[in-house]
Scaffold this motif. Sequence first.
Motif, PDB file in Angstrom:
ATOM      1  N   ALA A  37       0.840  -1.202   0.000  1.00  0.00           N
ATOM      2  CA  ALA A  37       0.000   0.000   0.000  1.00  0.00           C
ATOM      3  C   ALA A  37       0.873   1.250   0.000  1.00  0.00           C
ATOM      4  CB  ALA A  37      -0.926  -0.002   1.208  1.00  0.00           C
ATOM      5  N   ALA A  38       1.953   1.223   0.764  1.00  0.00           N
ATOM      6  CA  ALA A  38       2.869   2.366   0.801  1.00  0.00           C
ATOM      7  C   ALA A  38       3.558   2.554  -0.551  1.00  0.00           C
ATOM      8  CB  ALA A  38       3.897   2.176   1.913  1.00  0.00           C
ATOM      9  N   ALA A  39       3.925   1.461  -1.208  1.00  0.00           N
ATOM     10  CA  ALA A  39       4.549   1.553  -2.531  1.00  0.00           C
ATOM     11  C   ALA A  39       3.585   2.162  -3.543  1.00  0.00           C
ATOM     12  CB  ALA A  39       5.011   0.183  -3.002  1.00  0.00           C
ATOM     13  N   ARG A  40       2.313   1.802  -3.450  1.00  0.00           N
ATOM     14  CA  ARG A  40       1.309   2.400  -4.343  1.00  0.00           C
ATOM     15  C   ARG A  40       1.201   3.899  -4.103  1.00  0.00           C
ATOM     16  NH1 ARG A  40      -2.865  -2.409  -3.247  1.00  0.00           N
ATOM     17  NH2 ARG A  40      -2.310  -3.741  -4.993  1.00  0.00           N
ATOM     18  N   VAL A  41       1.231   4.315  -2.847  1.00  0.00           N
ATOM     19  CA  VAL A  41       1.170   5.744  -2.520  1.00  0.00           C
ATOM     20  C   VAL A  41       2.411   6.451  -3.054  1.00  0.00           C
ATOM     21  CG1 VAL A  41       1.262   7.405  -0.623  1.00  0.00           C
ATOM     22  CG2 VAL A  41      -0.348   5.496  -0.537  1.00  0.00           C
ATOM     23  N   TYR A  42       3.582   5.851  -2.861  1.00  0.00           N
ATOM     24  CA  TYR A  42       4.814   6.457  -3.369  1.00  0.00           C
ATOM     25  C   TYR A  42       4.725   6.635  -4.881  1.00  0.00           C
ATOM     26  CZ  TYR A  42       9.658   7.519  -4.266  1.00  0.00           C
ATOM     27  OH  TYR A  42      10.802   8.154  -4.679  1.00  0.00           O
ATOM     28  N   PHE A  43       4.268   5.598  -5.580  1.00  0.00           N
ATOM     29  CA  PHE A  43       4.133   5.681  -7.032  1.00  0.00           C
ATOM     30  C   PHE A  43       3.153   6.781  -7.427  1.00  0.00           C
ATOM     31  CE2 PHE A  43       1.947   4.432 -10.974  1.00  0.00           C
ATOM     32  CZ  PHE A  43       3.015   4.507 -11.844  1.00  0.00           C
ATOM     33  N   ALA A  44       2.032   6.885  -6.726  1.00  0.00           N
ATOM     34  CA  ALA A  44       1.027   7.906  -7.040  1.00  0.00           C
ATOM     35  C   ALA A  44       1.584   9.312  -6.837  1.00  0.00           C
ATOM     36  CB  ALA A  44      -0.214   7.705  -6.180  1.00  0.00           C
ATOM     37  N   GLU A  45       2.419   9.483  -5.830  1.00  0.00           N
ATOM     38  CA  GLU A  45       2.980  10.803  -5.532  1.00  0.00           C
ATOM     39  C   GLU A  45       4.149  11.163  -6.437  1.00  0.00           C
ATOM     40  OE1 GLU A  45       3.972  10.753  -1.393  1.00  0.00           O
ATOM     41  OE2 GLU A  45       1.878  10.900  -0.766  1.00  0.00           O
ATOM     42  N   HIS A  46       4.961  10.179  -6.811  1.00  0.00           N
ATOM     43  CA  HIS A  46       6.204  10.450  -7.546  1.00  0.00           C
ATOM     44  C   HIS A  46       6.198   9.948  -8.978  1.00  0.00           C
ATOM     45  CE1 HIS A  46       8.152  11.861  -3.887  1.00  0.00           C
ATOM     46  NE2 HIS A  46       7.538  10.846  -3.268  1.00  0.00           N
ATOM     47  N   TRP A  47       5.169   9.230  -9.384  1.00  0.00           N
ATOM     48  CA  TRP A  47       5.012   8.696 -10.741  1.00  0.00           C
ATOM     49  C   TRP A  47       6.128   7.753 -11.139  1.00  0.00           C
ATOM     50  CZ3 TRP A  47       2.399  12.386 -14.654  1.00  0.00           C
ATOM     51  CH2 TRP A  47       1.341  13.052 -14.044  1.00  0.00           C
ATOM     52  N   THR A  48       6.760   7.137 -10.176  1.00  0.00           N
ATOM     53  CA  THR A  48       7.821   6.179 -10.464  1.00  0.00           C
ATOM     54  C   THR A  48       7.935   5.179  -9.321  1.00  0.00           C
ATOM     55  OG1 THR A  48      10.177   5.876 -10.948  1.00  0.00           O
ATOM     56  CG2 THR A  48       9.607   7.695  -9.471  1.00  0.00           C
ATOM     57  N   PRO A  49       8.208   3.927  -9.640  1.00  0.00           N
ATOM     58  CA  PRO A  49       8.472   2.956  -8.586  1.00  0.00           C
ATOM     59  C   PRO A  49       9.942   2.959  -8.166  1.00  0.00           C
ATOM     60  CG  PRO A  49       8.435   1.841 -10.667  1.00  0.00           C
ATOM     61  CD  PRO A  49       8.112   3.298 -10.941  1.00  0.00           C
ATOM     62  N   CYS A  50      10.732   3.857  -8.751  1.00  0.00           N
ATOM     63  CA  CYS A  50      12.165   3.930  -8.454  1.00  0.00           C
ATOM     64  C   CYS A  50      12.402   4.756  -7.198  1.00  0.00           C
ATOM     65  CB  CYS A  50      12.917   4.531  -9.629  1.00  0.00           C
ATOM     66  SG  CYS A  50      12.792   3.555 -11.118  1.00  0.00           S
ATOM     67  N   ALA A  51      12.126   4.160  -6.078  1.00  0.00           N
ATOM     68  CA  ALA A  51      12.297   4.858  -4.808  1.00  0.00           C
ATOM     69  C   ALA A  51      13.720   4.643  -4.299  1.00  0.00           C
ATOM     70  CB  ALA A  51      11.300   4.325  -3.791  1.00  0.00           C
ATOM     71  N   PRO A  52      14.399   5.718  -3.889  1.00  0.00           N
ATOM     72  CA  PRO A  52      15.709   5.513  -3.271  1.00  0.00           C
ATOM     73  C   PRO A  52      15.540   4.733  -1.969  1.00  0.00           C
ATOM     74  CG  PRO A  52      15.023   7.798  -3.068  1.00  0.00           C
ATOM     75  CD  PRO A  52      14.013   7.118  -3.919  1.00  0.00           C
ATOM     76  N   ARG A  53      16.579   4.087  -1.536  1.00  0.00           N
ATOM     77  CA  ARG A  53      16.471   3.270  -0.319  1.00  0.00           C
ATOM     78  C   ARG A  53      15.977   4.059   0.879  1.00  0.00           C
ATOM     79  NH1 ARG A  53      21.720  -0.569  -0.742  1.00  0.00           N
ATOM     80  NH2 ARG A  53      20.887  -1.871  -2.405  1.00  0.00           N
ATOM     81  N   SER A  54      16.205   5.337   0.899  1.00  0.00           N
ATOM     82  CA  SER A  54      15.784   6.163   2.037  1.00  0.00           C
ATOM     83  C   SER A  54      14.329   6.619   1.926  1.00  0.00           C
ATOM     84  CB  SER A  54      16.693   7.383   2.158  1.00  0.00           C
ATOM     85  OG  SER A  54      16.617   8.160   0.973  1.00  0.00           O
ATOM     86  N   ALA A  55      13.658   6.311   0.821  1.00  0.00           N
ATOM     87  CA  ALA A  55      12.285   6.774   0.597  1.00  0.00           C
ATOM     88  C   ALA A  55      11.300   6.100   1.551  1.00  0.00           C
ATOM     89  CB  ALA A  55      11.867   6.501  -0.838  1.00  0.00           C
ATOM     90  N   SER A  56      10.276   6.877   1.903  1.00  0.00           N
ATOM     91  CA  SER A  56       9.217   6.308   2.742  1.00  0.00           C
ATOM     92  C   SER A  56       7.881   6.874   2.297  1.00  0.00           C
ATOM     93  CB  SER A  56       9.469   6.616   4.217  1.00  0.00           C
ATOM     94  OG  SER A  56       9.402   8.001   4.448  1.00  0.00           O
ATOM     95  N   ALA A  57       6.843   6.138   2.616  1.00  0.00           N
ATOM     96  CA  ALA A  57       5.469   6.570   2.366  1.00  0.00           C
ATOM     97  C   ALA A  57       4.608   5.873   3.410  1.00  0.00           C
ATOM     98  CB  ALA A  57       5.024   6.186   0.957  1.00  0.00           C
ATOM     99  N   LEU A  58       3.633   6.566   3.916  1.00  0.00           N
ATOM    100  CA  LEU A  58       2.762   6.021   4.964  1.00  0.00           C
ATOM    101  C   LEU A  58       3.580   5.501   6.151  1.00  0.00           C
ATOM    102  CD1 LEU A  58       0.191   3.993   2.812  1.00  0.00           C
ATOM    103  CD2 LEU A  58      -0.021   6.338   3.665  1.00  0.00           C
ATOM    104  N   ASP A  59       4.668   6.193   6.436  1.00  0.00           N
ATOM    105  CA  ASP A  59       5.580   5.806   7.529  1.00  0.00           C
ATOM    106  C   ASP A  59       6.164   4.411   7.362  1.00  0.00           C
ATOM    107  OD1 ASP A  59       5.352   8.244   8.891  1.00  0.00           O
ATOM    108  OD2 ASP A  59       3.511   7.580   9.878  1.00  0.00           O
ATOM    109  N   ARG A  60       6.302   3.973   6.118  1.00  0.00           N
ATOM    110  CA  ARG A  60       6.902   2.672   5.810  1.00  0.00           C
ATOM    111  C   ARG A  60       8.167   2.914   4.986  1.00  0.00           C
ATOM    112  NH1 ARG A  60       4.801  -0.989   8.924  1.00  0.00           N
ATOM    113  NH2 ARG A  60       5.665  -2.524   7.528  1.00  0.00           N
TER     114      ARG A  60
END
Length: 91
Positions: A15-38
Amino acid sequence: MVWSLADERFQENLAAARVYFAEHWTPCAPRSASALDRPVGQWLSNLRRPGALEGRPEWEAGIRQAGFRLSSTAARSPAQATVGSRRALPC
């Protein structure tokens, strides 16, 4: 009723990955990235490791259902990294 803490955490991270993708339009999250406190970035990095999904077909299905496929195929955006009808996680 069978309950698994690992399965619950997987669903929360997905669910957090989906939120990150929705906010940033990419699944390429740096290791330090977080969403929904995950820790989305670290979680995605861990899933890309060989054997990370062995014995967990329901997790792989959840990732596919979300529209992604774990892959090392590089691309500029998820829409450009298609494998069949699924987008690839290019990071």
